[in-house]
Design an enzyme around this catalytic site. Structure first.
Site, PDB file in Angstrom:
ATOM      1  N   CYS A   1       0.835  -1.196   0.000  1.00 49.69           N
ATOM      2  CA  CYS A   1       0.000   0.000   0.000  1.00 49.69           C
ATOM      3  C   CYS A   1       0.876   1.254   0.000  1.00 49.69           C
ATOM      4  CB  CYS A   1      -0.944   0.093   1.190  1.00 49.69           C
ATOM      5  SG  CYS A   1      -2.089  -1.266   1.300  1.00 49.69           S
TER       6      CYS A   1
ATOM      7  N   ARG B   1       4.084  -0.283  -4.656  1.00 52.97           N
ATOM      8  CA  ARG B   1       3.783  -0.798  -3.314  1.00 52.97           C
ATOM      9  C   ARG B   1       2.492  -1.604  -3.259  1.00 52.97           C
ATOM     10  NH1 ARG B   1       6.895   1.653   0.540  1.00 52.97           N
ATOM     11  NH2 ARG B   1       5.461   0.923   2.121  1.00 52.97           N
TER      12      ARG B   1
ATOM     13  N   TRP C   1      -2.605  -2.794  -1.707  1.00 56.34           N
ATOM     14  CA  TRP C   1      -2.288  -4.216  -1.814  1.00 56.34           C
ATOM     15  C   TRP C   1      -3.206  -4.879  -0.797  1.00 56.34           C
ATOM     16  CZ3 TRP C   1      -0.426  -8.288   1.212  1.00 56.34           C
ATOM     17  CH2 TRP C   1       0.046  -9.401   0.501  1.00 56.34           C
TER      18      TRP C   1
ATOM     19  N   ASN D   1      -2.169   1.899   5.596  1.00 59.40           N
ATOM     20  CA  ASN D   1      -1.261   0.837   5.172  1.00 59.40           C
ATOM     21  C   ASN D   1      -0.967  -0.002   6.412  1.00 59.40           C
ATOM     22  OD1 ASN D   1       0.836  -0.709   4.092  1.00 59.40           O
ATOM     23  ND2 ASN D   1       2.372   0.869   4.482  1.00 59.40           N
ATOM     24  N   GLY D   2      -1.114  -1.315   6.312  1.00 60.32           N
ATOM     25  CA  GLY D   2      -0.832  -2.170   7.469  1.00 60.32           C
ATOM     26  C   GLY D   2      -2.025  -3.031   7.806  1.00 60.32           C
TER      27      GLY D   2
ATOM     28  N   GLU E   1      17.943 -17.560  -7.016  1.00 60.14           N
ATOM     29  CA  GLU E   1      17.503 -16.218  -7.390  1.00 60.14           C
ATOM     30  C   GLU E   1      16.982 -16.190  -8.837  1.00 60.14           C
ATOM     31  OE1 GLU E   1      16.664 -13.591  -6.153  1.00 60.14           O
ATOM     32  OE2 GLU E   1      17.093 -11.912  -7.486  1.00 60.14           O
TER      33      GLU E   1
ATOM     34  N   LYS F   1      13.147 -15.057  -9.811  1.00 63.30           N
ATOM     35  CA  LYS F   1      12.842 -13.987 -10.769  1.00 63.30           C
ATOM     36  C   LYS F   1      11.862 -14.493 -11.824  1.00 63.30           C
ATOM     37  CE  LYS F   1      13.964 -11.068  -9.066  1.00 63.30           C
ATOM     38  NZ  LYS F   1      14.731 -10.905  -7.858  1.00 63.30           N
TER      39      LYS F   1
ATOM     40  N   GLU G   1       8.244 -15.082 -10.343  1.00 60.72           N
ATOM     41  CA  GLU G   1       7.462 -13.893  -9.990  1.00 60.72           C
ATOM     42  C   GLU G   1       7.123 -13.040 -11.206  1.00 60.72           C
ATOM     43  OE1 GLU G   1       9.370 -11.129  -7.270  1.00 60.72           O
ATOM     44  OE2 GLU G   1      11.331 -11.639  -8.054  1.00 60.72           O
TER      45      GLU G   1
ATOM     46  N   HIS H   1      19.571 -36.834  -6.079  1.00 57.26           N
ATOM     47  CA  HIS H   1      18.826 -37.323  -4.904  1.00 57.26           C
ATOM     48  C   HIS H   1      17.323 -37.141  -5.077  1.00 57.26           C
ATOM     49  CE1 HIS H   1      22.559 -38.003  -2.791  1.00 57.26           C
ATOM     50  NE2 HIS H   1      22.959 -36.803  -3.193  1.00 57.26           N
TER      51      HIS H   1
ATOM     52  N   LYS I   1       5.967  -4.383  -3.542  1.00 59.66           N
ATOM     53  CA  LYS I   1       7.396  -4.208  -3.343  1.00 59.66           C
ATOM     54  C   LYS I   1       7.812  -4.387  -1.895  1.00 59.66           C
ATOM     55  CE  LYS I   1      11.486  -2.852  -4.702  1.00 59.66           C
ATOM     56  NZ  LYS I   1      12.179  -3.954  -5.347  1.00 59.66           N
TER      57      LYS I   1
HETATM   58  C1  F6R Z   1      11.967 -10.621  -5.168  1.00 63.86           C
HETATM   59  C2  F6R Z   1      11.882  -9.615  -4.131  1.00 63.86           C
HETATM   60  C3  F6R Z   1      11.502 -10.049  -2.766  1.00 63.86           C
HETATM   61  C4  F6R Z   1      12.238  -9.226  -1.705  1.00 63.86           C
HETATM   62  C5  F6R Z   1      11.742  -9.594  -0.302  1.00 63.86           C
HETATM   63  C6  F6R Z   1      12.488  -8.823   0.768  1.00 63.86           C
HETATM   64  O1  F6R Z   1      12.361 -10.071  -6.399  1.00 63.86           O
HETATM   65  O2  F6R Z   1      12.083  -8.449  -4.383  1.00 63.86           O
HETATM   66  O3  F6R Z   1      11.712 -11.411  -2.589  1.00 63.86           O
HETATM   67  O4  F6R Z   1      13.609  -9.469  -1.829  1.00 63.86           O
HETATM   68  O5  F6R Z   1      10.382  -9.322  -0.199  1.00 63.86           O
HETATM   69  O6  F6R Z   1      12.349  -7.457   0.600  1.00 63.86           O
HETATM   70  P1  F6R Z   1      13.313  -6.443   1.327  1.00 63.86           P
HETATM   71  O7  F6R Z   1      14.682  -6.614   0.761  1.00 63.86           O
HETATM   72  O8  F6R Z   1      12.756  -5.079   1.019  1.00 63.86           O
HETATM   73  O9  F6R Z   1      13.270  -6.770   2.784  1.00 63.86           O
END
Ligand code: F6R
Length: 614
Positions: free
Chosen positions: A2, A27, A75, A101-102, A484, A488, A491, A507, A609
């Site tokens: 949010c 956000r 969100w 937000n929250g 990683e 990527k 998502e 395994h 985010k």
């Molecule tokens: C994936 C991504 C998330 C963040 C995770 C932690 O691309 O961006 O997995 O890495 O939500 O976020 P931060 O680093 O802001 O604590």
């Protein structure tokens, strides 16, 4: 999670607020809305879906010109993302409007209490109770600031609230607990927002608020109090980036722009951290050398991509310092009663500095008297503020929801931390440390080389548009890179992707291999503990079972050639630093495949985010 904005000044509040929401849309993008104060009434609009839907509605039915307003991009947590649940929410008489937000954890009890008093809620949100309670206080004679103070003292959970009162057009009031809120100090105008990006085009002077504070902004004044009304102060600071950093600069996506910014981000993150002899100086660390010498265990805690940065860090830190290093997902950490002492150093990695899971983990660690060091990209955010020490990464604002330059600079900060500990504790000779520092200095060039080769990766992504599943294999520091790469792809492209330690394949996971399944293989540099050769055996095994191998291997590594259907070359580097270059093609691949599939790369479905709820 949010985005919220509030504005009082001389400009069109609608424009300022909607533009602010545009910069905060990363956000949350389930719905968006605005509320403005106009001639003693609240006017506004709110729409399910992305901000574009609100834009369209406002273009079709314009709101009157006003100079005070609030807005929200959501969100969803409580209630589906529809028009009714969208914020702002109003009190029953439309005297106040609130964005939030929250999560209000005691909203069920509050809702029951209000309903018993004859209130009718129209939405399924936890937020609506705050609008009713706030309005009740205002109608009872309190001004908006006192009403907000009263309200906050009744709420449990995490919240940032921003409110306006139809009868008090000169002020916007906001409050925060465990959720981000920053004030923008302008000339004849002031702002509140979840993130400075919302007002960066108007001012770079900001005020960071502490926990449990209420702020009242008018066009000329900013007043901060605690929830109990006692006067307080925020921390003034100047934002060191400008509007251009928050724009796409001709790229189709923020994410792509951020991938291409990585050489600069790495350079900035190394700047001022060592002298000409490669001796490290982490002046900002706020921990004494004797405290660092006493550390007998390191626990790294983080989520998602930041967690993978922590996994890479473990290899480097243990190798350079011989301090045992555990890496744990923040949301698991505190629930397993971890063994923490005064000599444990807990390292929390977070790009946003607001991730609720990571925040709760560090609070737990501090309660156990362990020292907490934050690695963070966001000045003034909660995690570094609540930590004993901090290393800021200098990635600049990361707006694409999928972290790229955030990850890259987290790796740099982890390497710096490991080397610094080795220097302080004399576990490496100065020349050895200087050699690694030199190598780090050359990394922007290596990353640039990977970016110059983007077309090869884009062609590959286009050729795999129809892939249903993609696997990623790595060993040693390349294993977290594989994880990683898979994250990527999941998502952004919404296809099944898994990362494995290559040695684990036999395994069980090798059963997944089927004809033409694309498998990325991150090959360690030749010469380290036979890792390279073992990786090649693994590649042969999957190829024999029909996999289409996409091999990421360093220049001059001829041994991989017979087993690579596609060969992506990376510059030579040590095993520990290889992730810096190796991750780049995986980022480019996910970005391009999602683009080809027609997905919104910057705002993938169901994500936000900054995950400010647990
Ligand atoms: C994936 C991504 C998330 C963040 C995770 C932690 O691309 O961006 O997995 O890495 O939500 O976020 P931060 O680093 O802001 O604590």
């Amino acid at each position: 999670m949010c985005g919220i904005v509030g504005y009082v000044g001389e400009k069109s509040a609608e424009q300022v607020v909607v533009e602010g929401l545009r910069r905060l849309e990363y956000r949350g993008y389930d719905s968006a809305g605005v509320a403005l104060v106009h001639e003693g009434a609240i006017v506004g609009d709110k729409r399910a879906g992305k901000l574009a839907n609100l834009d369209k509605a406002l273009a079709e039915t314009p709101l009157p010109a006003t100079t005070t307003g609030i807005g929200h991009t959501r969100w969803a947590t409580h209630g589906a993302p529809n028009d009714v649940n969208a914020h702002p929410h109003r009190g029953p008489e439309s005297r106040v409007a609130v964005v939030h937000n929250g999560i209000i954890e005691n909203f069920v009890a509050l809702r029951k209490e209000l309903e018993q008093d004859g209130h009718t809620m129209v939405s399924e949100t936890d937020t609506e109770v705050t609008a009713h309670l706030l309005e009740r206080a205002v109608l009872g004679g309190a001004d908006l600031t006192s009403a907000m103070q009263q309200l906050c003292s009744r709420l449990d959970g995490a919240f940032t609230l921003v409110a306006v009162d139809a009868a008090d057009p000169a002020r916007v009031v906001a409050a925060r607990r465990n959720s981000p809120l920053v004030v923008g100090r302008g000339e004849g105008e002031n702002f509140v927002a979840s993130d400075v990006a919302a007002f960066i085009e108007h001012t770079r002077d900001a005020v960071e608020l502490g926990q449990d504070q209420v702020v009242t902004i008018t066009a000329d004044d900013i007043t901060v109090t605690d929830f109990d009304g006692s006067p307080s102060k925020g921390l003034e600071y100047h934002v060191d980036w400008d509007l251009s950093a928050a724009e796409k600069d001709g790229f189709d996506w923020f994410m792509r722009k951020e991938i291409f910014e990585q050489p600069r981000a790495v350079r900035d993150s190394l700047l001022g951290r060592h002298d000409d002899n490669g001796r490290l100086q982490l002046d900002e660390l706020r921990m004494s050398e004797s405290e660092l010498r006493n550390v007998d265990k390191i626990v790294i805690t983080a989520c998602g991509t930041a967690f993978y940065a922590g996994l890479v860090a473990k290899y480097a830190i243990e190798h350079w310092t011989r301090i045992p290093c555990e890496v744990e997902l923040a949301h698991e950490f505190r629930y397993r009663d971890p063994i923490l002492t005064r000599d444990t150093l807990v390292v929390a990695i977070s790009q946003s500095g607001e991730t609720a899971d990571t925040l709760m983990a560090i609070r737990h660690a501090r309660e156990q008297r362990s020292k907490v060091l934050a690695i963070c990209n966001t000045n003034g955010s909660t995690i570094p503020r609540e930590s004993d020490a901090v290393i800021y990464t200098h990635a600049g604002p990361e707006i694409g929801v999928a972290s790229t330059k955030g990850f890259m600079t987290q790796l740099i900060a982890c390497y710096l931390l490991g080397l610094y500990l080795a220097q302080v504790r004399d576990t490496k000779y100065a020349e050895e440390i200087a050699t690694v520092v030199d190598e780090l200095q050359s990394m922007p060039e290596n990353i640039q080389q990977m970016l110059d080769n983007a077309d090869q990766v884009y062609d590959l992504a286009r050729s795999l548009e129809g892939a249903r599943s993609v696997l990623f294999l790595g060993r040693h520091a390349g294993f977290p890179v594989a994880l990683e790469g898979a994250l990527k792809l999941k998502e952004l492209a919404y296809i099944h992707a898994e990362g494995f330690a290559a040695g684990e394949l036999k395994h069980g996971p090798i059963a997944l291999i089927e004809q033409d399944m694309p498998v990325f293989c991150i090959v360690p540099p030749p010469g380290r503990d036979f890792l390279h050769d073992k990786m090649i055996s693994g590649i042969q095994e999957i190829r024999a079972r029909g996999a289409r191998t996409i091999v990421v291997a360093e220049e001059g590594d001829d041994a991989v050639e017979p087993y690579a259907d596609v060969l992506i070359r990376i510059p030579r580097s040590s095993t520990l630093l290889q992730p810096l270059a190796a991750v780049v093609p995986l980022q480019l691949f996910a970005c391009e495949l999602a683009t080809v599939k027609g997905h919104d790369v910057d705002q993938p479905r169901n994500l936000a985010k900054s995950v400010t709820v647990e």
